[in-house]
Design a protein around this motif. Structure first.
Motif, PDB file in Angstrom:
ATOM      1  N   ALA A   1       1.276  11.060   5.492  1.00 16.94           N
ATOM      2  CA  ALA A   1       0.008  10.713   4.833  1.00 16.94           C
ATOM      3  C   ALA A   1       0.064   9.318   4.230  1.00 16.94           C
ATOM      4  CB  ALA A   1      -0.310  11.742   3.755  1.00 16.94           C
ATOM      5  N   VAL A   2       1.163   8.997   3.561  1.00 17.03           N
ATOM      6  CA  VAL A   2       1.299   7.680   2.907  1.00 17.03           C
ATOM      7  C   VAL A   2       1.282   6.559   3.937  1.00 17.03           C
ATOM      8  CG1 VAL A   2       2.941   6.197   1.675  1.00 17.03           C
ATOM      9  CG2 VAL A   2       2.422   8.469   0.781  1.00 17.03           C
ATOM     10  N   ILE A   3       2.047   6.717   5.013  1.00 13.86           N
ATOM     11  CA  ILE A   3       2.114   5.655   6.029  1.00 13.86           C
ATOM     12  C   ILE A   3       0.760   5.468   6.711  1.00 13.86           C
ATOM     13  CG2 ILE A   3       3.128   5.026   8.270  1.00 13.86           C
ATOM     14  CD1 ILE A   3       5.763   6.272   7.255  1.00 13.86           C
ATOM     15  N   VAL A   4       0.096   6.568   7.080  1.00  7.82           N
ATOM     16  CA  VAL A   4      -1.216   6.484   7.745  1.00  7.82           C
ATOM     17  C   VAL A   4      -2.236   5.783   6.847  1.00  7.82           C
ATOM     18  CG1 VAL A   4      -3.188   7.842   8.556  1.00  7.82           C
ATOM     19  CG2 VAL A   4      -0.876   8.464   9.284  1.00  7.82           C
ATOM     20  N   PHE A   5      -2.334   6.219   5.590  1.00  3.63           N
ATOM     21  CA  PHE A   5      -3.324   5.617   4.686  1.00  3.63           C
ATOM     22  C   PHE A   5      -2.968   4.181   4.314  1.00  3.63           C
ATOM     23  CE2 PHE A   5      -4.656  10.049   4.117  1.00  3.63           C
ATOM     24  CZ  PHE A   5      -6.045   9.888   4.197  1.00  3.63           C
ATOM     25  N   ALA A   6      -1.674   3.876   4.270  1.00 10.65           N
ATOM     26  CA  ALA A   6      -1.260   2.490   3.988  1.00 10.65           C
ATOM     27  C   ALA A   6      -1.745   1.555   5.094  1.00 10.65           C
ATOM     28  CB  ALA A   6       0.260   2.419   3.844  1.00 10.65           C
TER      29      ALA A   6
ATOM     30  N   TRP B   1       0.827  -1.217   0.000  1.00 14.00           N
ATOM     31  CA  TRP B   1       0.000   0.000   0.000  1.00 14.00           C
ATOM     32  C   TRP B   1       0.857   1.261   0.000  1.00 14.00           C
ATOM     33  CZ3 TRP B   1      -4.601   0.012  -1.712  1.00 14.00           C
ATOM     34  CH2 TRP B   1      -5.426  -1.110  -1.572  1.00 14.00           C
ATOM     35  N   ILE B   2       1.998   1.224   0.701  1.00  8.03           N
ATOM     36  CA  ILE B   2       2.903   2.384   0.672  1.00  8.03           C
ATOM     37  C   ILE B   2       3.347   2.647  -0.761  1.00  8.03           C
ATOM     38  CG2 ILE B   2       5.206   3.202   1.359  1.00  8.03           C
ATOM     39  CD1 ILE B   2       4.758   1.786   4.071  1.00  8.03           C
ATOM     40  N   LEU B   3       3.717   1.572  -1.484  1.00  6.24           N
ATOM     41  CA  LEU B   3       4.172   1.758  -2.868  1.00  6.24           C
ATOM     42  C   LEU B   3       3.055   2.274  -3.768  1.00  6.24           C
ATOM     43  CD1 LEU B   3       6.412   1.436  -5.026  1.00  6.24           C
ATOM     44  CD2 LEU B   3       5.406  -0.781  -5.547  1.00  6.24           C
ATOM     45  N   VAL B   4       1.875   1.637  -3.731  1.00 12.19           N
ATOM     46  CA  VAL B   4       0.824   2.066  -4.668  1.00 12.19           C
ATOM     47  C   VAL B   4       0.341   3.481  -4.333  1.00 12.19           C
ATOM     48  CG1 VAL B   4       0.080  -0.276  -5.265  1.00 12.19           C
ATOM     49  CG2 VAL B   4      -1.088   0.920  -3.419  1.00 12.19           C
ATOM     50  N   LEU B   5       0.438   3.878  -3.060  1.00 11.86           N
ATOM     51  CA  LEU B   5       0.089   5.263  -2.702  1.00 11.86           C
ATOM     52  C   LEU B   5       1.116   6.247  -3.264  1.00 11.86           C
ATOM     53  CD1 LEU B   5      -1.188   4.673   0.931  1.00 11.86           C
ATOM     54  CD2 LEU B   5      -2.500   5.828  -0.862  1.00 11.86           C
ATOM     55  N   PHE B   6       2.398   5.882  -3.199  1.00 15.43           N
ATOM     56  CA  PHE B   6       3.424   6.728  -3.815  1.00 15.43           C
ATOM     57  C   PHE B   6       3.181   6.868  -5.318  1.00 15.43           C
ATOM     58  CE2 PHE B   6       6.595   6.298  -0.183  1.00 15.43           C
ATOM     59  CZ  PHE B   6       6.770   7.665  -0.025  1.00 15.43           C
ATOM     60  N   VAL B   7       2.836   5.760  -5.959  1.00 13.99           N
ATOM     61  CA  VAL B   7       2.594   5.790  -7.414  1.00 13.99           C
ATOM     62  C   VAL B   7       1.329   6.588  -7.724  1.00 13.99           C
ATOM     63  CG1 VAL B   7       2.223   4.384  -9.483  1.00 13.99           C
ATOM     64  CG2 VAL B   7       3.839   3.619  -7.738  1.00 13.99           C
ATOM     65  N   PHE B   8       0.337   6.529  -6.832  1.00 14.21           N
ATOM     66  CA  PHE B   8      -0.882   7.338  -7.004  1.00 14.21           C
ATOM     67  C   PHE B   8      -0.548   8.829  -6.891  1.00 14.21           C
ATOM     68  CE2 PHE B   8      -5.022   8.995  -5.176  1.00 14.21           C
ATOM     69  CZ  PHE B   8      -5.734   8.889  -6.352  1.00 14.21           C
ATOM     70  N   ILE B   9       0.402   9.173  -6.016  1.00  9.35           N
ATOM     71  CA  ILE B   9       0.851  10.573  -5.907  1.00  9.35           C
ATOM     72  C   ILE B   9       1.495  11.007  -7.223  1.00  9.35           C
ATOM     73  CG2 ILE B   9       2.498  12.129  -4.758  1.00  9.35           C
ATOM     74  CD1 ILE B   9       2.001  10.480  -2.175  1.00  9.35           C
ATOM     75  N   VAL B  10       2.215  10.077  -7.870  1.00  5.51           N
ATOM     76  CA  VAL B  10       2.819  10.399  -9.170  1.00  5.51           C
ATOM     77  C   VAL B  10       1.742  10.830 -10.165  1.00  5.51           C
ATOM     78  CG1 VAL B  10       4.108   9.515 -11.159  1.00  5.51           C
ATOM     79  CG2 VAL B  10       4.822   8.886  -8.844  1.00  5.51           C
ATOM     80  N   VAL B  11       0.641  10.077 -10.230  1.00  4.44           N
ATOM     81  CA  VAL B  11      -0.409  10.430 -11.205  1.00  4.44           C
ATOM     82  C   VAL B  11      -1.037  11.781 -10.846  1.00  4.44           C
ATOM     83  CG1 VAL B  11      -2.501   9.332 -10.251  1.00  4.44           C
ATOM     84  CG2 VAL B  11      -2.192   9.422 -12.682  1.00  4.44           C
ATOM     85  N   ILE B  12      -1.085  12.108  -9.565  1.00  7.23           N
ATOM     86  CA  ILE B  12      -1.671  13.386  -9.126  1.00  7.23           C
ATOM     87  C   ILE B  12      -0.881  14.570  -9.695  1.00  7.23           C
ATOM     88  CG2 ILE B  12      -1.973  14.886  -7.099  1.00  7.23           C
ATOM     89  CD1 ILE B  12      -2.854  12.299  -5.571  1.00  7.23           C
TER      90      ILE B  12
END
Length: 485
Positions: free
Chosen positions: A468-473, A88-99
Motif C-alpha cells: 500500500a505504501v509503495i503504490v500510494f507513494a 512519500w514513502i516516509l510520510v506515508l509511514f508516518v501517517f500510518i503511525v498517527v492512524i
C-alpha cells in the motif's frame, strides 16, 4: 502554490517540537528499557546515543527544513526528482503511525473517564481485553469494541479541529497550553510518588547498574532505538516544523533545548513510574519483577491495579496520569500528521483546511478498522513493523541523501549564523559515515528479529502495508496540482 505557513516565534516552535517528541514512549517505554538494559549502566549508551545520533540528526533536520522552507516531498524532489517517491514513502509511514496512535489515545481516553469511578474493577487485565484493547484471538475481529470506536472518532475530530487551522493558531497555540500543563501534571505525580512508602525500593531496582551488560551489543542498539523513537527522529516532523521558522532562528540552540527537555522528562518520569511500582511491591508483597512491564501492560493493567489499592490518593493520581498521557499523545499526533499534511497540501495545491479535512477522514476510517476485538494485537503488529522496518531504514536513507547528494556544507551557514552552539567537521563526519553505519546495523538486527518471530498473519499485515505504501507513494509522486478549492 499554497502559502508557506510560519510560527510567530521560536517559542511556539520549541513547544511544538517538545510536544512532538514527548509522547507515549517517554511515559511507558523508557522506564522499562532502562530497567531491562542494565539499570543505571544504561545511561552510558543512552547519552552516547544522544550525542552521536539524537543531536546531530535533529540538527540536520532543522537545517534542511529551515534552509529549503518547503515540504519534505518538495525538498527531496528539488535535490533529485527521483527522490520524491522516497519522501512519500516516509510520510506515508508516518501517517500510518498517527492512524494507530489515535487508537492508543482512545484507550487512554476511556481510562481517563474510567478513572473517576474506577469501573475497571479488580481484574484490570480482563477490563482491558474485554472493553478497550481486545486480544490476539483472531475470531474476535468480527466485532467492534464500541468505547474504543467512539473514542477514536472523537479524537480525530479534535485532531482535525487543531490541524486544519494555521500552524501558529492551531498546533502552536495548543502546544503552548498542553506542554506546560503536561510538565506540571507529571511534576505533581512524580513529586508525590517519590514520597510513597517503598519508592526507594523501586528506584533502587531501576538504577542498580549491571556493568557487564555494557559489553552486550543489544544494550547499545536499545539505547539508539530509544533515542530514535523518543525524539521522533527522521520522521520529517522536525524538518517540517523547522520549515515554518522565522529568519534569525537559533537552530542548534533549539535542538539542545528540545533534546534536554525530552530526556529530562523521560528520566524523571521513570523515577515516578518505579516509585509507584516500588510502593505496590512493598504494600502488596508482589516481587518487582512481576510488576515491571512496558507499554499498554504497564499503563492499562498494572497502574489501575496499583490505583485500586492506593486509597483516596489513587483517585487523584489516576485521572492526572491518564490526562498527562492524553496531552502528550495529542501533541505527538499533531506532529505525526504534519509531514503528510504539509507535503499533500504542497503537492496538490490544496488549502491547509481542505488537506487536513481529507486526511482526517481517511485517517479516521483506517483507525476505526483497528477498533475490533483484536485492536491491541493489530496495533502492536503495525507499530513494530512501521518503526523497525520502515522508519529506521528511511532515516538511514535521509542521512545518505542529505550528506552525499545535497551536501552538508550548504547547511552550515544557516545552522551557525545565529546559533551559540556551532557545528562543523565532526558533525559532518557523524552524518556522512557514523550514523548510516549504526542505522544499517540496527535495521538488519531488527529485520532478523522481526521476521524470525513473526506469525503468518503478522507477515500478511506487514506485506499489505509495504504494498500500500509503495503504490500510494508512486501515485502521489506522479500527481499534478489540482488548484485550490
Amino acid at each position: 502554490m499554497t502559502q508557506q505557513a510560519h510560527w510567530d516565534s521560536s517559542l511556539a516552535f520549541i513547544f511544538a517540537m517538545i510536544g512532538a517528541a514527548v509522547g507515549l514512549g517517554n511515559i511507558w517505554r523508557f522506564s522499562y528499557v532502562l530497567y531491562s538494559n542494565g539499570g543505571g549502566s544504561f545511561f552510558i549508551p543512552y547519552f552516547v546515543a544522544i550525542a552521536i545520533m539524537g543531536i546531530p540528526f535533529l540538527i540536520l533536520e532543522y537545517g534542511v527544513g529551515f534552509s529549503f522552507k518547503e515540504s519534505f516531498s518538495k525538498i527531496m524532489q528539488k535535490i533529485k526528482p527521483q527522490f520524491e517517491v522516497i519522501a512519500w514513502i516516509l510520510v506515508l509511514f508516518v501517517f500510518i503511525v498517527v492512524i494507530y496512535y489515535m487508537v492508543i489515545l482512545s484507550w487512554d481516553l476511556i481510562y481517563l473517564l474510567s478513572s473517576f469511578t474506577f469501573n475497571w474493577g479488580t481484574d484490570t487485565a480482563a477490563y482491558f481485553v474485554n472493553t478497550v484493547g481486545g486480544s490476539s484471538n483472531l475470531s474476535n475481529a468480527s466485532f467492534l469494541l464500541i468505547p474504543t470506536t467512539i473514542g477514536v472518532f472523537l479524537l480525530w475530530v479534535v485532531l482535525w479541529f487543531i490541524s486544519h487551522r494555521d500552524v501558529d493558531k492551531g498546533i502552536g497555540k495548543v502546544s503552548k497550553i498542553l506542554i506546560p500543563a503536561l510538565f506540571v501534571i507529571m511534576a505533581i505525580i512524580i513529586g508525590y510518588s517519590l514520597t510513597l512508602p517503598g519508592a526507594n525500593v523501586g528506584i533502587d531496582t531501576l538504577l542498580t547498574p549491571d556493568w557487564s551488560m555494557l559489553l552486550n551489543v543489544n544494550i547499545w542498539l536499545a539505547a539508539f532505538a530509544q533515542i530514535i523513537f523518543s525524539l521522533s527522529m527522521g520522521q520529517a516532523i522536525a524538518l517540517t516544523y523547522a520549515s515554518y521558522l522565522p529568519e534569525n532562528s537559533k537552530l542548534t540552540d533549539n535542538v539542545l533545548i528540545v533534546v534536554a527537555s525530552n530526556s529530562g522528562f523521560e528520566i524523571c518520569t521513570a523515577f515516578g513510574v518505579f516509585s509507584i511500582l516500588g510502593y505496590m511491591s512493598v504494600t502488596a508483597g508482589t516481587p518487582m519483577v512481576q510488576l515491571v512491564t512496558e507499554g499498554t501492560g504497564l499503563v492499562f493493567v498494572v497502574f489501575p491495579m496499583i490505583f485500586n489499592v492506593m486509597g483516596p490518593i489513587g483517585r487523584i493520581l489516576a485521572p492526572l496520569l491518564f490526562l498527562a498521557i492524553l496531552f502528550a499523545g495529542i501533541t505527538s499526533a499533531l506532529g505525526f500528521l504534519e509531514p503528510m499534511l504539509s507535503s499533500t497540501s504542497d503537492k496538490l495545491g490544496w488549502s491547509r483546511k481542505k488537506t487536513a479535512t481529507v486526511l482526517s477522514v481517511i485517517g479516521c476510517a483506517f483507525s476505526l478498522l483497528l477498533t475490533t476485538g483484536i485492536s491491541s494485537y493489530l496495533v502492536g503488529i503495525i507499530d513494530t513493523f512501521v518503526n523497525e522496518f520502515g522508519i529506521l531504514l528511511l532515516i538511514g536513507v535521509q542521512c545518505i541523501i542529505f550528506a552525499w547528494f545535497y551536501g552538508l556544507e550548504h547547511l552550515l551557514p544557516a545552522l551557525n549564523e545565529n546559533s551559540t552552539f556551532k557545528v562543523g567537521t565532526i558533525w559532518m563526519f557523524i552524518i556522512r559515515y557514523l550514523l548510516p553505519a549504526v542505522l544499517i546495523i540496527m535495521w538488519v538486527a531488527g529485520i532478523i528479529q522481526l521476521f524470525s518471530t513473526a506469525k503468518a498473519f503478522e507477515i500478511m499485515i506487514d506485506l499489505i502495508i509495504i504494498i500500500a505504501v509503495i503504490v500510494f507513494a508512486f501515485i502521489l509522486s506522479k500527481a499534478k496540482p489540482a488548484g485550490d478549492s
